[in-house]
Scaffold this motif. Structure first.
Motif, PDB file in Angstrom:
ATOM      1  N   THR A 110       0.859  -1.180   0.000  1.00  9.76           N
ATOM      2  CA  THR A 110       0.000   0.000   0.000  1.00  9.76           C
ATOM      3  C   THR A 110       0.896   1.230   0.000  1.00  9.76           C
ATOM      4  N   PRO A 111       0.365   2.398  -0.371  1.00 13.25           N
ATOM      5  CA  PRO A 111       1.221   3.598  -0.384  1.00 13.25           C
ATOM      6  C   PRO A 111       1.925   3.850   0.939  1.00 13.25           C
ATOM      7  N   GLY A 112       1.212   3.698   2.066  1.00 15.55           N
ATOM      8  CA  GLY A 112       1.847   3.924   3.357  1.00 15.55           C
ATOM      9  C   GLY A 112       2.918   2.901   3.661  1.00 15.55           C
ATOM     10  N   ALA A 113       2.625   1.624   3.367  1.00 16.47           N
ATOM     11  CA  ALA A 113       3.603   0.569   3.616  1.00 16.47           C
ATOM     12  C   ALA A 113       4.808   0.711   2.692  1.00 16.47           C
ATOM     13  N   GLU A 168       6.086   3.517   1.650  1.00 17.08           N
ATOM     14  CA  GLU A 168       6.934   4.569   2.221  1.00 17.08           C
ATOM     15  C   GLU A 168       7.769   4.026   3.373  1.00 17.08           C
ATOM     16  N   ASP A 169       7.152   3.189   4.215  1.00 16.88           N
ATOM     17  CA  ASP A 169       7.893   2.572   5.317  1.00 16.88           C
ATOM     18  C   ASP A 169       8.998   1.656   4.796  1.00 16.88           C
TER      19      ASP A 169
END
Length: 337
Positions: free
Chosen positions: A38-41, A43-44
């Motif tokens: 996902t976009p957030g994952a 980035e992480d």
């Protein structure tokens, strides 16, 4: 009728002016998304990889490699076990769930090795590498493995010598076109052109009774650059060791095809092990190979077959006549994973 140059140039200008603007270069475009995130994952994940890269240390890598390579660590050696335990300790210190598994693998070591040139003059190969004053790992005596190819069979053979270039099938086709037969002969091949285990395999299929593999300086020595210790290339007395098991047939321990070589694994007898060579084979340094190759007569080799030793290469057979004698201790040894 030729079109006027000015008309052609005008047409090119019109096409360029009318063409749509080019897309921005890929580097300037937005980075593609990470598949499976996902976009957030994503980035992480990118941040994690960046922190990982920042913590890599060339000094660590250099120190670890120096430690692991400071003593011979072949299968069954004391430093092999110590190295496995050291690596496991490092991994545990970083939080990994780590264990060592032990396998009992066939690991032949030589009890007798000799290569003698019998005709037209006498020469006995030294089959050793000198100790270098500037290299603390070069004189470790009985800890070091001698010059040999693992999984060669025992043998005591005498025959005329034939040079077979890299010892791959197309080389034998060239010899056959020239009327040269290796049946009943000992062949000498140079390293390169294929994996080393192919050379004795093909030699046996062609009827040879023994195989020598040497390191020619054209591909692995002074022809390429300064030899060690001045540079990184193989010195004249250096020889390439390694397995010559018939890996295309099956990999791993010759006595346990298809399964791990645990202590209780069902094993073949030595005579049933199909991946051992069919003829004896031994590696040579360029220094040990030189007198053998110099003694060869017969036709001059084709141009692509010529190495970098300072004499004219001949195919044979003879007048060079060689005796190759090998015997091994066919014991098992522990391998630590």
């Amino acid at each position: 009728r030729k079109e006027p140059v000015v008309t052609r140039n005008l047409a090119v200008i019109v096409l360029l002016v009318a063409a749509p603007p080019l897309a921005p270069p890929l580097a300037a475009a937005e980075a593609p998304p990470l598949l499976g995130f996902t976009p957030g994952a994503a980035e992480d994940q990118v941040g994690l990889e960046r922190r990982f890269d920042e913590r890599l240390s060339a000094d660590n890598l250099r120190a670890w490699m120096k430690h692991m390579a400071s003593r011979p660590h072949h299968v069954g050696s004391p430093w092999g076990k110590a190295t496995a335990e050291w690596i496991a300790g490092q991994l545990r210190s970083w939080g990994y769930d780590t264990r060592i598994e032990t396998f009992e693998v066939l690991f032949p070591t030589p009890t007798e090795r000799s290569v003698e040139l019998l005709e037209p003059r006498a020469f006995t190969a030294g089959l050793s590498e000198p100790t270098l004053a500037g290299d603390a790992t070069s004189g470790q005596g009985d800890e070091q493995l001698p010059i040999y190819n693992a999984f060669s069979i025992d043998g005591d053979v005498t025959g005329e010598l034939v040079y077979v270039n890299y010892g791959v099938p197309r080389d034998y086709e060239e010899l056959e076109r020239r009327g040269i037969d290796v049946r009943g002969k000992i062949v000498i091949a140079r390293y390169g052109g294929s994996w080393r285990g192919i050379k004795p395999k093909v030699a046996a299929e062609k009827g040879a009774i023994g195989c020598l593999i040497y390191s020619d300086p054209r591909g692995d020595g002074y022809f390429q650059g300064e030899p060690y210790p001045e540079g990184g290339y193989r010195p004249a007395d250096g020889a390439q060791r390694g397995s010559v098991a018939d890996m295309p047939l099956y990999p791993g321990d010759p006595l346990t095809p298809g399964v791990g070589a645990t202590a209780d694994a069902e094993r073949l007898s030595l005579g049933e092990a199909e991946t051992l060579t069919k003829i004896p084979v031994l590696p040579l340094s360029a220094a040990d190979a030189r007198p053998l190759l110099e003694a060869l007569g017969g036709p001059v080799v084709p141009a692509p077959w010529r190495g970098a030793l300072p004499f004219t290469y001949h195919l044979g057979p003879g007048p060079a006549k060689v005796r190759l004698k090998l015997a091994f201790d066919w014991s098992r040894a522990p391998a630590y994973d």
